[in-house]
Design an enzyme around this catalytic site. Structure first.
Site, short mmCIF file in Angstrom:
data_model
loop_
_atom_site.label_atom_id
_atom_site.label_comp_id
_atom_site.label_asym_id
_atom_site.label_seq_id
_atom_site.Cartn_x
_atom_site.Cartn_y
_atom_site.Cartn_z
N HIS A 1 34.27 -141.00 -48.82
CA HIS A 1 34.58 -140.26 -50.05
C HIS A 1 33.85 -140.78 -51.28
O HIS A 1 34.10 -140.31 -52.40
CB HIS A 1 36.08 -140.27 -50.34
CG HIS A 1 36.89 -139.53 -49.34
ND1 HIS A 1 37.31 -138.23 -49.51
CD2 HIS A 1 37.35 -139.89 -48.12
CE1 HIS A 1 38.01 -137.83 -48.46
NE2 HIS A 1 38.05 -138.82 -47.59
N LYS B 1 39.43 -135.66 -65.30
CA LYS B 1 39.15 -136.44 -64.10
C LYS B 1 39.32 -137.90 -64.47
O LYS B 1 39.43 -138.23 -65.65
CB LYS B 1 37.73 -136.18 -63.61
CG LYS B 1 36.67 -136.29 -64.74
CD LYS B 1 35.29 -135.85 -64.28
CE LYS B 1 35.08 -134.35 -64.26
NZ LYS B 1 35.02 -133.78 -62.94
N ARG B 2 39.33 -138.81 -63.46
CA ARG B 2 39.40 -140.22 -63.80
C ARG B 2 38.25 -140.61 -64.74
O ARG B 2 37.17 -140.01 -64.70
CB ARG B 2 39.36 -141.06 -62.53
CG ARG B 2 40.70 -141.12 -61.84
CD ARG B 2 41.76 -141.73 -62.73
NE ARG B 2 41.53 -143.14 -62.88
CZ ARG B 2 42.14 -144.08 -62.17
NH1 ARG B 2 43.06 -143.76 -61.29
NH2 ARG B 2 41.86 -145.35 -62.36
N LYS C 1 30.90 -140.39 -64.20
CA LYS C 1 31.35 -139.03 -64.49
C LYS C 1 30.91 -138.58 -65.88
O LYS C 1 30.98 -137.43 -66.23
CB LYS C 1 32.88 -138.94 -64.35
CG LYS C 1 33.36 -139.20 -62.91
CD LYS C 1 34.87 -139.15 -62.82
CE LYS C 1 35.43 -139.56 -61.47
NZ LYS C 1 35.34 -138.52 -60.43
N THR D 1 36.62 -132.02 -56.86
CA THR D 1 37.50 -130.92 -56.45
C THR D 1 38.10 -130.25 -57.69
O THR D 1 38.51 -129.10 -57.62
CB THR D 1 38.63 -131.43 -55.53
OG1 THR D 1 39.20 -132.61 -56.10
CG2 THR D 1 38.10 -131.75 -54.14
N LYS E 1 39.05 -126.18 -58.64
CA LYS E 1 40.29 -125.67 -59.23
C LYS E 1 39.98 -124.85 -60.49
O LYS E 1 40.55 -123.77 -60.71
CB LYS E 1 41.22 -126.83 -59.61
CG LYS E 1 41.73 -127.61 -58.42
CD LYS E 1 42.32 -128.97 -58.82
CE LYS E 1 42.37 -129.87 -57.59
NZ LYS E 1 42.45 -131.31 -57.94
C1 26W Z 1 38.93 -149.77 -53.13
C2 26W Z 1 38.71 -149.03 -54.40
C3 26W Z 1 38.58 -147.58 -54.18
C4 26W Z 1 39.65 -146.75 -54.46
C5 26W Z 1 39.55 -145.39 -54.26
C6 26W Z 1 37.42 -147.04 -53.69
C7 26W Z 1 37.29 -145.69 -53.50
C8 26W Z 1 38.37 -144.86 -53.79
C9 26W Z 1 38.29 -143.38 -53.56
C10 26W Z 1 37.60 -143.03 -52.26
C11 26W Z 1 37.62 -142.70 -54.70
C12 26W Z 1 37.80 -141.22 -54.64
O1 26W Z 1 38.87 -140.71 -54.89
N1 26W Z 1 36.72 -140.51 -54.34
C13 26W Z 1 36.68 -139.08 -54.55
O2 26W Z 1 37.05 -138.39 -53.37
C14 26W Z 1 37.12 -136.99 -53.60
C15 26W Z 1 37.65 -136.34 -52.34
O3 26W Z 1 36.71 -136.40 -51.32
C16 26W Z 1 35.77 -136.45 -54.02
O4 26W Z 1 35.90 -135.08 -54.31
C17 26W Z 1 35.25 -137.19 -55.24
O5 26W Z 1 33.93 -136.77 -55.54
C18 26W Z 1 35.29 -138.68 -54.99
O6 26W Z 1 34.95 -139.40 -56.17
#
Ligand code: 26W
Length: 813
Positions: free
Chosen positions: A358, A546-547, A552, A654, A658
Site C-alpha cells: 500500500h 487526507k493525512r 501529498k 481513495t 469518493k
Molecule cells: C509502519 C508505518 C506505516 C503505517 C501505515 C506504514 C504504512 C502505512 C499505510 C500502508 C499507509 C497507507 O495508508 N497507505 C495508503 O493506502 C491506501 C489504500 O491502498 C492508498 O490508497 C494510499 O495511496 C496509500 O497512501
C-alpha cells in the site's frame, strides 16, 4: 430459524420496550444517547438473525474463505449503514418520525470507531461492505484498540492531540466471544527435542497474553450475508501472579499484566512512517497469531486435520507488511503444533498467503532489528532464519556471485528483518493498488523479484463502497440518480454511466446544482456542531482532505493560496469566483514538518480573514479532527477535489474516488488512481498538471534539481516565501515555520531541497487553478463536468475491486 419481522410498528415497539427495560425510562424521558442505543440495538436484533443463518450456511457449504488481515480498520459509524444494508431505512425513518426522533439527533451519539490512520484502514472497511454484498465468505481481523486515532483540536494556531476514548460507553455492535479465546506467547526460549525421529521445537518460559475476540457484523447490501470483523483484545491470563504477590514482589506479580494491558491499548498514529517500536511488533504478532490459531481451529472443525487441503479452503490476505508475521506463524503452527515437516509446511504456507503493498515511501518500509525479533519472538525468528537460508540458496542459483542483489532480496540482511521481502518471496500474489503503483512495485521497488517471478505481480485498483460514500452520505443525489436511471446502480455501480445523457438535460443539471447547494447547508450544520463555524454556501468548495504528509503536498495548495492573497492585495482590479479552500488533515504526533504546515495554513487563514477585501473571495477552513463522519458531511458538498501528490508517491488514493462519485471535479497529478480517473472521464473533465512519475524518477536520478532558481526567477514565489519568515504571518515569532522555507530552498536534515517538487510544479498548478476559476464561472460547463465524474465513477466501487480480487487472487466460492 425463522426470521423475525421488522415492520415500522415492530420497530417502534422495540425502541420503546428497550428504553423501558434497559433504562427504566419512557421515550420522553430518555436522553439522546439512550434513544440512539435503543434504535441501534433494534437494528442489532435484526442483524443477529441473519448472522446466525449466514454462519450456518457457510458451515454447511464448507467453501473457501478469506481472512483479511489488517492492522487498521477505519470503520466510521455503523448505524445508518446497517439500516441501509438491511434495506430498512424506510421503516426506520417512519418509525423514528412517529416517535419524534430524527436520524440527525441520534446519529452523532454513536461513538465513532477510528481504528485506523487513513487510506489503508478505510479501504479495509470498504472491502468488508463489498465482500458481504458480493456474498463472499470473509472474516476481517484487526486489533480492538481501546484508543483509536487521536482526536485533533486546533488551538492557538496549532494541532493538539487528545485521546480517543471511543469505548467509554461500550459498543453496541460488538459481541465478546470469550469462548473463542486463544493464547499468544512472547519472549521465552526455544527447546529442541526429538519425537518419532524428527526434531521438534517448542517455546518455554514465555509470557502469555490472552486474545479475546470481539466480533462485529459486516452486512451485505440487500442479501442474507453477514460476515464478521473480528477485533482482538489483549488481556492478561491471571489477574496477578499470586505467589510473587504474596512474596511481596509486586513488580514481578504484575509483569505479565503489563504487556497484556498495553498491546491492544492504542493505535499507533503513524501513517507512512515506520519506527521500530517493540510494542508495535508485539501488536503485529498478537493480531496474526490469534487470527491464525482461530482460522486453523475452524479449518479442523470443518475439514479435519488434512492440512494439505488448507490452500483450497483458506487464504490469508496480508495488508501492507504489518501482518507479515502470518507467514512464519503459519509455518510454526503447521510444524510445531500439527506435526508437518518443513517442505510441506512451506508449500502450504506459500499457497495460502497473498500480499498487497500500500505504499512505496522508503520511510514506511518495515525493517525490524534481528535482535529485537529474536528476543520478542524466538521461535518465529528461528523460522525466519531458516526461510532466509533456503531463499538465499535459491537466489544464489539464479544470480550466482551477485551478493548485493541477493542481500537486497533477502529476508535477513545487515542485521535486519525485511518484512516486504518476506511477503514478496513467500506469497503467491503481490498486488499493487492502482495500475501505476502495480508497475512501480514490479519494475522499481521489487525490481529483482519482478524479474524472477513476474507472474506473481498483479495490480488491482482500489475502490470505495458507493453505498456508504454515495447512497448513505448523499441521499439527495442518490434519490435523483434512482429517479433518473432506476436503482440497478446500487449493486451494479457501472450502471451509473446511464447518467451520461443527462448532462444535456437542463432540468437535471439544475437539480444536480440544487442538491450540491443543499449539501453545503447540511455541511454547515455539521460544522456548527463540530467547531462552531459557518462557511458561505455561495463559495466554491475546494477540498483537500487526507493525512498530512509532505508527499501529498498540502504545502503546494497553501503556497498557491498565499500567492492568490498577494494578487488580491496588490491588484485592486483582481477578482476571482469566491472560493473556500477546505483542509482536513491530521499530522502524526512526531512529524514536525507536517505540524508546521498546519501552522502555516492556519496563519494564512488569519491573514486572509484580516482583510475585508480578500475574504470576500478567498477563505480557508481547516476542519478539525478529520475523520469518517467529517468526510461524510463534507464530500457531498465539494466542488473541487485536490489530488496533488508528487507523481509516483501516492499508491492509489481513495479520497479522490469518493469526491469524484459525489460530483467534485479533480485537480490532480498523474499519480495513483488519478491516472485511471483521468482515463475514465477524459481530459475535459479533470485538471491535470505537473510532472509525471517518470519525470520525477528521472529528476531524482539526475540529482540536479535546484529549486532556488524558481525562487530567483518567480517573483510571486519569492514574495510568498519571504513573507513566510518576515513576520507577515507570525508577527510574534517570525521564525515559526522557517523550516518549511529552508526545506524548500536548501533542504533540511540532510534531505534534498524541495524533495517533493513543490516549486517545480507550482507554475503548472497555478495555471490549472486559473483555468478552474475561469471554467467554474460557466455553471453549465462546470455541471457537465461534475455529472460526468459521478456517472463514470462506477469503476471505482469496491464491488469491482473485490470481484477482481476474487477472480485473480482468492478464488472463493
Ligand atoms: C509502519 C508505518 C506505516 C503505517 C501505515 C506504514 C504504512 C502505512 C499505510 C500502508 C499507509 C497507507 O495508508 N497507505 C495508503 O493506502 C491506501 C489504500 O491502498 C492508498 O490508497 C494510499 O495511496 C496509500 O497512501
Amino acid at each position: 430459524m425463522p426470521k423475525r419481522e421488522f415492520t415500522k410498528d415492530h420497530i417502534k415497539q422495540s425502541i420503546i420496550g428497550k428504553l423501558q427495560r434497559y433504562y427504566g425510562k419512557t421515550l420522553q424521558e430518555a436522553t439522546p444517547y439512550q434513544r440512539y442505543y435503543a434504535v441501534a440495538s433494534t437494528l442489532r436484533d435484526q442483524i443477529m438473525d441473519k448472522w446466525i443463518i449466514s454462519r450456518e450456511r457457510d458451515q454447511q457449504l464448507g467453501g473457501k474463505r478469506v481472512y483479511y488481515l489488517c492492522i487498521e480498520f477505519l470503520l466510521g459509524r455503523a448505524m445508518y449503514n446497517n439500516a441501509l444494508n438491511l434495506l430498512a431505512t424506510q421503516p426506520y425513518t417512519q418509525a423514528l418520525t412517529e416517535l419524534e426522533i430524527s436520524w440527525q439527533d441520534i446519529m452523532y451519539e454513536e461513538p465513532e470507531p477510528g481504528l485506523g490512520n487513513g487510506g489503508l484502514g478505510r479501504l479495509a472497511a470498504c472491502f468488508m461492505d463489498s465482500l458481504a454484498t458480493l456474498d463472499l465468505p470473509a472474516m476481517g481481523a484487526t486489533i480492538r484498540y481501546e484508543y483509536g486515532l487521536f482526536r485533533q483540536k486546533l488551538s492557538q494556531g496549532q494541532q493538539v492531540e487528545l485521546p480517543d476514548d471511543w469505548l467509554q460507553n461500550g459498543n453496541v455492535w460488538e459481541i465478546a466471544r470469550v469462548e473463542d479465546l486463544v493464547e499468544v506467547h512472547f519472549e521465552g526460549r526455544v527447546v529442541q527435542s526429538v519425537k518419532d525421529g524428527r526434531d521438534v521445537y517448542s517455546l518455554v518460559d514465555y509470557r502469555t497474553v490472552e486474545a479475546v475476540p470481539y466480533d462485529m457484523p459486516a452486512l451485505g447490501y440487500g442479501n442474507d450475508r453477514v460476515n464478521t470483523l473480528r477485533t482482538w483484545r489483549a488481556r492478561s491470563k491471571q489477574s496477578l501472579d499470586l505467589s510473587a504477590f504474596s512474596n511481596g514482589d509486586y513488580v514481578a506479580a504484575s509483569k505479565e499484566q503489563d504487556l497484556a494491558n498495553v498491546i491492544s491499548k492504542v493505535l499507533y498514529p503513524e501513517d507512512n512512517h515506520y519506527e521500530g517500536k517493540t510494542l508495535r511488533l508485539c501488536q503485529h504478532y498478537f493480531l496474526v497469531s490469534a487470527t491464525l490459531q482461530c482460522a486453523l481451529k475452524d479449518f479442523e472443525a470443518r475439514h479435519g486435520k488434512d492440512y494439505r487441503l488448507l490452500p483450497d479452503k483458506v487464504v490469508f490476505h496480508i495488508n501492507d507488511t504489518h501482518p507479515a508475521l502470518a507467514i512464519p506463524e503459519l509455518m510454526r503452527l503447521l510444524m510445531d503444533e500439527k506435526g508437518l515437516g518443513w517442505d510441506e509446511a512451506q508449500a502450504i504456507t506459500n499457497r495460502c498467503m497473498a500480499y498487497t503493498n500500500h505504499t512505496i515511501m522508503a520511510e514506511a518500509l518495515e525493517r525490524w532489528p534481528k535482535e529485537l525479533m529474536r528476543r520478542q519472538l524466538p521461535r518465529i525468528y528461528m523460522i525466519l532464519e531458516e526461510m532466509n537460508r533456503r531463499l538465499c540458496e535459491k537466489l544464489w542459483d539464479r544470480f550466482p556471485g551477485q551478493w548485493d542483489r541477493i542481500a537486497h532480496m533477502a529476508i535477513l540482511a545487515y542485521d535486519m528483518v525485511h518484512m516486504a521481502n518476506l511477503c514478496v518471496s513467500q506469497s503467491f500474489c503481490i498486488n499493487g493498488v492502482s495500475q501505476l503503483h502495480g508497475d512501480i512495485i514490479k519494475n522499481e521497488t521489487f525490481h529483482d523479484y519482478g524479474i524472477t517471478t513476474p507472474r506473481k505481480f498483479t495490480a488491482i485498483t482500489n475502490g470505495v463502497t458507493h453505498r456508504r460514500w454515495l447512497m448513505a452520505c448523499n441521499p439527495r443525489l442518490a434519490e435523483l440518480i434512482t429517479a433518473s436511471i432506476g436503482d440497478a446502480w446500487t449493486t451494479q455501480p457501472e450502471r451509473l454511466s446511464d447518467l451520461l445523457p443527462f448532462r444535456d438535460d437542463a432540468a437535471f443539471r439544475e437539480q444536480f446544482a440544487l442538491i450540491k447547494r443543499q449539501n453545503k447547508d447540511v455541511f454547515n450544520r455539521f460544522l456548527t456542531r463540530r467547531q462552531d463555524m459557518q462557511v458561505d454556501p455561495a463559495f466554491m468548495f475546494d477540498v483537500q482532505v487526507k493525512r498530512l504528509h509532505e508527499y501529498k503536498r498540502q504545502l503546494l495548495n497553501a503556497l498557491h493560496i498565499h500567492v492568490l492573497y498577494n494578487r488580491i492585495m496588490d491588484d485592486p482590479g483582481f477578482t476571482m469566483p469566491p472560493r473556500v479552500f477546505i483542509f482536513g488533515a491530521k499530522a502524526s504526533r512526531g512529524y514536525h514538518k507536517a505540524k508546521m504546515i498546519i501552522r502555516y495554513i492556519l496563519a494564512l487563514s488569519r491573514l486572509i480573514d484580516a482583510s475585508p477585501r480578500a475574504r470576500k473571495m478567498l477563505r480557508i477552513l481547516f476542519v478539525e479532527n478529520w475523520n469518517v463522519s467529517a468526510a461524510e458531511a463534507l464530500i457531498p458538498a465539494s466542488d473541487l477535489s485536490e489530488q496533488i501528490s508528487t507523481a509516483g508517491k501516492e499508491a492509489s488514493g481513495t479520497g479522490n474516488m469518493k469526491l469524484m462519485m459525489n460530483g467534485a471535479v479533480t485537480i490532480g497529478t498523474l499519480d495513483g488512481a488519478n491516472v485511471e480517473i483521468a482515463q475514465a472521464v477524459g481530459p475535459d473533465n479533470i485538471y491535470l498538471f505537473g510532472m509525471t512519475a517518470e519525470e520525477v524518477s528521472a529528476k531524482y536520478r539526475e540529482g540536479t534539481y535546484a529549486p532556488i532558481h524558481f525562487f530567483e526567477r518567480n517573483t510571486e514565489i519569492r514574495r510568498a516565501l519571504s513573507q513566510m519568515i518576515d513576520g507577515t504571518l507570525f508577527p510574534d515569532n517570525p521564525a515559526m515555520v522557517q523550516i518549511l522555507y529552508h526545506d524548500l530552498l536548501f533542504g533540511s536534515g540532510g534531505s534534498n531541497p524541495d524533495n517533493y517538487f513543490v516549486l517545480k510544479d507550482f507554475g503548472s498548478y497555478a495555471q490549472a487553478q486559473a483555468d478552474i476559476s475561469r471554467d467554474y464561472q460557466d455553471q453549465d460547463l462546470w455541471l457537465r463536468k461534475a455529472i460526468t465524474n459521478t456517472a463514470l465513477s462506477g469503476f471505482f466501487s469496491t464491488d469491482r475491486t473485490i470481484a477482481q480480487y476474487n477472480e485473480l487472487v482468492w478464488k472463493l466460492k
